[in-house]
Write a protein that holds these residues in place. Structure first.
Motif, short mmCIF file in Angstrom:
data_model
loop_
_atom_site.label_atom_id
_atom_site.label_comp_id
_atom_site.label_asym_id
_atom_site.label_seq_id
_atom_site.Cartn_x
_atom_site.Cartn_y
_atom_site.Cartn_z
N MET A 13 0.27 -34.45 -13.63
CA MET A 13 -0.29 -34.71 -14.96
C MET A 13 0.44 -35.88 -15.62
O MET A 13 1.65 -36.02 -15.45
N LYS A 14 -0.30 -36.62 -16.39
CA LYS A 14 0.30 -37.73 -17.14
C LYS A 14 0.37 -37.29 -18.62
O LYS A 14 -0.67 -37.04 -19.24
N ILE A 15 1.59 -37.17 -19.09
CA ILE A 15 1.79 -36.57 -20.42
C ILE A 15 2.44 -37.58 -21.37
O ILE A 15 3.45 -38.20 -21.04
N LEU A 16 1.86 -37.68 -22.57
CA LEU A 16 2.50 -38.48 -23.63
C LEU A 16 3.02 -37.50 -24.68
O LEU A 16 2.23 -36.80 -25.32
N PHE A 17 4.33 -37.42 -24.81
CA PHE A 17 4.99 -36.45 -25.70
C PHE A 17 5.56 -37.22 -26.89
O PHE A 17 6.36 -38.14 -26.71
N CYS A 18 5.15 -36.89 -28.10
CA CYS A 18 5.55 -37.70 -29.27
C CYS A 18 6.26 -36.86 -30.33
O CYS A 18 5.82 -35.75 -30.67
N ALA A 19 7.36 -37.40 -30.84
CA ALA A 19 8.10 -36.70 -31.89
C ALA A 19 8.84 -37.73 -32.74
O ALA A 19 9.02 -38.88 -32.33
N LEU A 38 9.66 -31.09 -18.14
CA LEU A 38 8.31 -31.37 -17.63
C LEU A 38 8.34 -32.52 -16.62
O LEU A 38 7.56 -32.54 -15.66
N ALA A 39 9.26 -33.46 -16.85
CA ALA A 39 9.34 -34.65 -15.99
C ALA A 39 9.78 -34.31 -14.57
O ALA A 39 9.67 -35.14 -13.68
N GLN A 40 10.25 -33.07 -14.37
CA GLN A 40 10.63 -32.69 -13.01
C GLN A 40 9.41 -32.63 -12.09
O GLN A 40 9.52 -32.76 -10.88
N SER A 41 8.23 -32.38 -12.69
CA SER A 41 7.05 -32.30 -11.82
C SER A 41 5.89 -33.18 -12.31
O SER A 41 4.90 -33.32 -11.62
N ASP A 42 5.99 -33.72 -13.51
CA ASP A 42 4.88 -34.50 -14.05
C ASP A 42 5.37 -35.87 -14.52
O ASP A 42 6.57 -36.09 -14.67
N GLU A 43 4.40 -36.73 -14.82
CA GLU A 43 4.75 -38.09 -15.25
C GLU A 43 4.79 -38.08 -16.78
O GLU A 43 3.75 -37.96 -17.43
N VAL A 44 5.99 -38.19 -17.32
CA VAL A 44 6.14 -37.99 -18.77
C VAL A 44 6.60 -39.27 -19.48
O VAL A 44 7.53 -39.94 -19.04
N THR A 45 5.92 -39.57 -20.59
CA THR A 45 6.38 -40.63 -21.49
C THR A 45 6.75 -39.96 -22.81
O THR A 45 5.95 -39.20 -23.37
#
Ligand code: ADP
Length: 463
Positions: free
Chosen positions: A1-7, A30-37
């Motif tokens: 999954m490609k995830i954009l995480f914003c805070a 999450l970045a251990q298994s997915d593509e996280v920004t």
């Protein structure tokens, strides 16, 4: 999954409270298994080496009749890509949200700008999930839907008490169309409410513990939004936060004096010795947290004489309301078994968790609370008001994780009874060791939290 995480904040770049802990630990897990920004504002007051930043893009964002210069910077960190949004109104400040005890007068514009930048970025790059957190990023749900962003939107409420409520006259300036200013949009008693945008336009809504997810639907804890939340209750779930057990690792924590080896009591003794105020032959109680009404430190202040006469030591670490700070200062000057450090000090917090026997959390409400989980992980028994996430994590008996001294109602005398009970418990080292061993075996890790979020992301994408 490609995830954009914003805070609006994430450790280690910027931190004012628990949001920063979770906005660091969760995307990292999450970045251990997915593509996280991870997308964050770039604040001038951030303390890290700017040389590490790479310029990604320069843009102009146009909204509310003005043009804003926005620069995106990036760096790789803990297996994820971090993207920082730099724009003069958002970035050129000495603090994240305002001088101590107050908020900047243009926080509405600052975080509307950040939200516009998030939506534009989510449109430009394709993501499966856009995960927004708290009021600072809530408008991005509306802006992203308006822009036709395809990513499924998850919105997490970390604390309903902070909603981002502003004067309606600012509406045009923020780039919010007037048609959204209505009861099922951002209107809130004649004002603009940013949080409502997140609730209304997200595909899935979460908050940070199962109990808080139920509480916020009631007038007692709903902060005026209980009706609106009930309307959206079908997409609401409570997912318990967790802690980064590599950062909070009593066996390998560079911030503490003595690492945990075998016996917890030996670990405590050694760390207590390193703390100037503590005394090994007395139990050490600590309070760590923001000095606000929420955290209930006033209940402890009300018990000052009783606490002064008991065989214990008390350490307060906190920052916030100057009035509360002043009371704590006076109290600690008067009674020698109490000490107060006013300020925010990450390393000192670690040293207190390591040295303390008991952590006191008289919170009036607590969406999740990380302190009690950190404490249990460091062999410190929590004394907590049974509310929100504290109710989900601290139990008096039984086999559910973890064990501590919960109490209700949240009144000074009831709290005092638990403190006295704790003193009795302290005189039984074997009981203390058994409880602490049980708590240390509990899984309060952020990996557990991440598994639940991942499940929810998959469900969302499937819809
Ligand atoms: P909040 O409501 O502030 O988000 P949480 O319990 O979720 O409360 O998280 C608080 C986090 O901030 C914990 O990591 C705690 O150790 C830390 N913390 C709070 N106050 C201080 C302080 N004055 N100095 C250092 N760390 C602090």
């Amino acid at each position: 999954m490609k995830i954009l995480f914003c805070a609006s904040e994430a450790f280690p770049f910027a931190k004012s409270g628990g949001l920063a802990d979770v906005a660091h630990a969760l995307p990292k897990a999450l970045a251990q298994s997915d593509e996280v920004t991870l997308m964050l504002p770039l604040y001038r007051c951030m303390s890290f080496d700017r040389e590490r930043l790479q310029k990604m893009a320069e843009k102009r964002l146009s909204f509310g009749g003005a043009d804003y210069r926005v620069t995106l910077h990036t760096l790789q960190y803990a297996g994820m890509r971090v993207v920082f949004v730099e724009s003069p109104p958002l970035s050129e400040r000495d603090y994240l949200y305002g001088n101590p005890g107050s908020a900047y007068g243009d926080n509405d514009l600052r975080f509307a700008l950040f939200s516009h930048a998030i939506a534009a970025f989510a449109k430009e790059e394709r993501f499966d999930i856009l995960h927004l957190n708290d009021w600072h990023t809530a408008l991005a749900a509306l802006f992203a839907k308006e822009a036709g962003v395809e990513a499924k939107i998850l919105f997490t409420i970390h604390n309903l008490a902070y909603q981002g409520v502003f004067d309606v006259r600012r509406l045009p300036l923020l780039g919010i169309e007037e048609r959204y200013f209505q009861m099922d949009g951002v209107e809130f008693y004649g004002k603009i409410n940013f949080l409502k945008a997140g609730i209304a336009w997200c595909d899935a809504l979460t908050t940070v513990s199962p109990t808080y997810a139920k509480e916020i639907l009631t007038p007692e804890f709903g902060c005026g939004l209980e009706g609106f939340l009930r309307l959206h209750a079908g997409k609401l779930t409570g997912i318990l936060n967790g802690i980064d057990t590599t950062l909070f690792d009593p066996r390998n924590d560079p911030m503490i004096a003595c690492p945990m080896k075998r016996k917890i009591s030996t670990f405590k003794k050694c760390n207590k010795k390193a703390l100037s105020h503590a005394q090994n032959d007395l139990p050490l109680f600590v309070f760590i947290g923001r000095l606000t009404e929420q955290k209930g430190v006033d209940l402890l202040i009300a018990l000052v004489e009783e606490l002064a006469s008991l065989p214990l030591r008390f350490y307060f670490l906190g920052e916030g309301d100057p009035q509360i700070g002043m009371w704590l200062e006076q109290m600690c000057e008067t009674y020698e078994n109490m000490a107060y450090y006013g300020g925010y000090d990450e390393a000192f917090a670690h040293r207190l968790y390591a040295a303390a026997d008991f952590l006191v959390m008289p919170s009036r409400f607590e969406p999740c609370g990380l302190n009690q989980m950190i404490a249990m992980h460091y062999g410190t028994i929590p004394i907590v008001h049974t509310v929100g996430g504290l109710k989900d994590t601290v139990h008096a008996t039984g086999y559910r994780c973890g064990l501590g001294l919960p109490y209700t109602p949240n009144e000074a005398e009831v709290l005092l009874e638990q403190i006295v009970q704790a003193l009795v418990q302290w005189c039984e080292p074997e009981t203390m060791e058994r409880i602490n061993r049980f708590n240390m075996a509990c899984d309060f890790s952020i990996e557990r939290t991440a598994r639940e979020y991942r499940k929810l992301y998959v469900e969302c994408i499937g819809k």
